[in-house]
Write a protein that holds these residues in place. Structure first.
Motif, mmCIF file in Angstrom:
data_model
loop_
_atom_site.group_PDB
_atom_site.id
_atom_site.type_symbol
_atom_site.label_atom_id
_atom_site.label_comp_id
_atom_site.label_asym_id
_atom_site.label_seq_id
_atom_site.Cartn_x
_atom_site.Cartn_y
_atom_site.Cartn_z
ATOM 1 N N SER A 129 0.843 -1.212 0.000
ATOM 2 C CA SER A 129 0.000 0.000 0.000
ATOM 3 C C SER A 129 0.875 1.258 0.000
ATOM 4 C CB SER A 129 -0.952 0.000 1.197
ATOM 5 O OG SER A 129 -0.217 0.054 2.403
ATOM 6 N N THR A 130 2.019 1.202 0.692
ATOM 7 C CA THR A 130 2.936 2.352 0.692
ATOM 8 C C THR A 130 3.499 2.587 -0.707
ATOM 9 O OG1 THR A 130 3.547 1.866 2.985
ATOM 10 C CG2 THR A 130 5.014 3.316 1.745
ATOM 11 N N LEU A 131 3.865 1.500 -1.407
ATOM 12 C CA LEU A 131 4.373 1.635 -2.777
ATOM 13 C C LEU A 131 3.310 2.193 -3.721
ATOM 14 C CD1 LEU A 131 6.577 -1.527 -3.306
ATOM 15 C CD2 LEU A 131 7.314 0.835 -3.338
ATOM 16 N N ILE A 132 2.085 1.729 -3.569
ATOM 17 C CA ILE A 132 0.996 2.220 -4.433
ATOM 18 C C ILE A 132 0.764 3.709 -4.178
ATOM 19 C CG2 ILE A 132 -1.489 2.081 -4.865
ATOM 20 C CD1 ILE A 132 -1.219 -0.979 -4.439
ATOM 21 N N ASN A 133 0.733 4.118 -2.892
ATOM 22 C CA ASN A 133 0.535 5.540 -2.573
ATOM 23 C C ASN A 133 1.696 6.384 -3.098
ATOM 24 O OD1 ASN A 133 -1.897 5.083 -1.307
ATOM 25 N ND2 ASN A 133 -1.005 4.850 0.725
ATOM 26 N N THR A 134 2.933 5.883 -2.968
ATOM 27 C CA THR A 134 4.102 6.597 -3.484
ATOM 28 C C THR A 134 4.003 6.761 -4.997
ATOM 29 O OG1 THR A 134 5.457 5.699 -1.711
ATOM 30 C CG2 THR A 134 6.617 6.576 -3.619
ATOM 31 N N PHE A 135 3.597 5.696 -5.683
ATOM 32 C CA PHE A 135 3.444 5.747 -7.137
ATOM 33 C C PHE A 135 2.388 6.779 -7.533
ATOM 34 C CE2 PHE A 135 1.242 4.241 -10.970
ATOM 35 C CZ PHE A 135 2.279 4.384 -11.876
ATOM 36 N N LEU A 136 1.264 6.819 -6.827
ATOM 37 C CA LEU A 136 0.198 7.775 -7.144
ATOM 38 C C LEU A 136 0.659 9.220 -6.914
ATOM 39 C CD1 LEU A 136 -2.911 5.882 -5.735
ATOM 40 C CD2 LEU A 136 -2.248 6.175 -8.122
#
Length: 195
Positions: free
Chosen positions: A43-50
């Protein structure tokens, strides 16, 4: 293109390059199994990507808006440089020489120019007048024309008063008498004076 715009474009391209590499790395970790990503980190990677994507899109739109805004300012600046050639007196103006064109004969007679900058590339014929504290930048030689020359297609300043002004990137043609006066200005070369 000015140096400031080049620097901004370079920074934008560097930023976009870093974003693309970071985005590819993040996507490959999330979906293609590169590196070990724990469920808690996903979830941290997805938020960082967004967030990275939002910043990249905002930077792209800002850059496009800035380029468009610069073009609009350049057009507005050009409109400000246009002068009315029918005026009798010009003061504290930057005058593109071509904006002095008249509908018929290109003769400006007995007009007054004070603290003006005549900007070329263009050519002007100076026939008499008073020229006090006038500079010639990147104008080349002043050309003295033979007597009784008929000129067409060139802007003529006849018996005008020009004070504290500059001619920039403008070819100057003049009559024999006026050429004698210009010859006395330090740094000015006059060609074609007849004996």
């Amino acid at each position: 293109m000015d140096q400031n715009l080049k620097a901004k474009n370079l920074l934008l391209y560097v930023f976009l390059g870093i974003y693309v590499l970071t985005a590819l790395g993040t996507l490959s970790m999330l979906f293609f199994g590169f590196g070990e990503v724990k469920d808690a980190e996903r979830s941290t990677l997805i938020n960082t990507f967004l967030v990275e994507s939002a910043v990249a899109i905002a930077a792209l739109f800002y850059s496009l808006w800035n380029i468009r805004n610069k073009e609009d300012r350049a057009i507005e600046h050009t409109r400000e440089l246009i002068v009315n050639p029918l005026e009798e007196s010009f003061k504290d103006l930057v005058i593109p020489v071509e904006s002095l064109r008249l509908p018929t004969i290109q003769l400006h007679e007995n007009k007054h120019f004070k603290r003006c900058k005549f900007i070329g590339p263009s050519a002007v014929a100076v026939m008499g007048g008073t020229y006090k504290n006038v500079g010639f930048l990147e104008c080349g030689d002043i050309v003295a024309l033979p007597n009784d020359v008929y000129l067409t297609g060139i802007i003529v300043l006849k018996n005008c008063t020009v004070e504290d002004s500059e001619f920039i990137r403008t070819t100057i043609f003049t009559d024999q008498h006026t050429a004698q006066g210009f010859k006395t200005i330090p740094g000015v070369r006059v060609k074609g004076i007849q004996s």
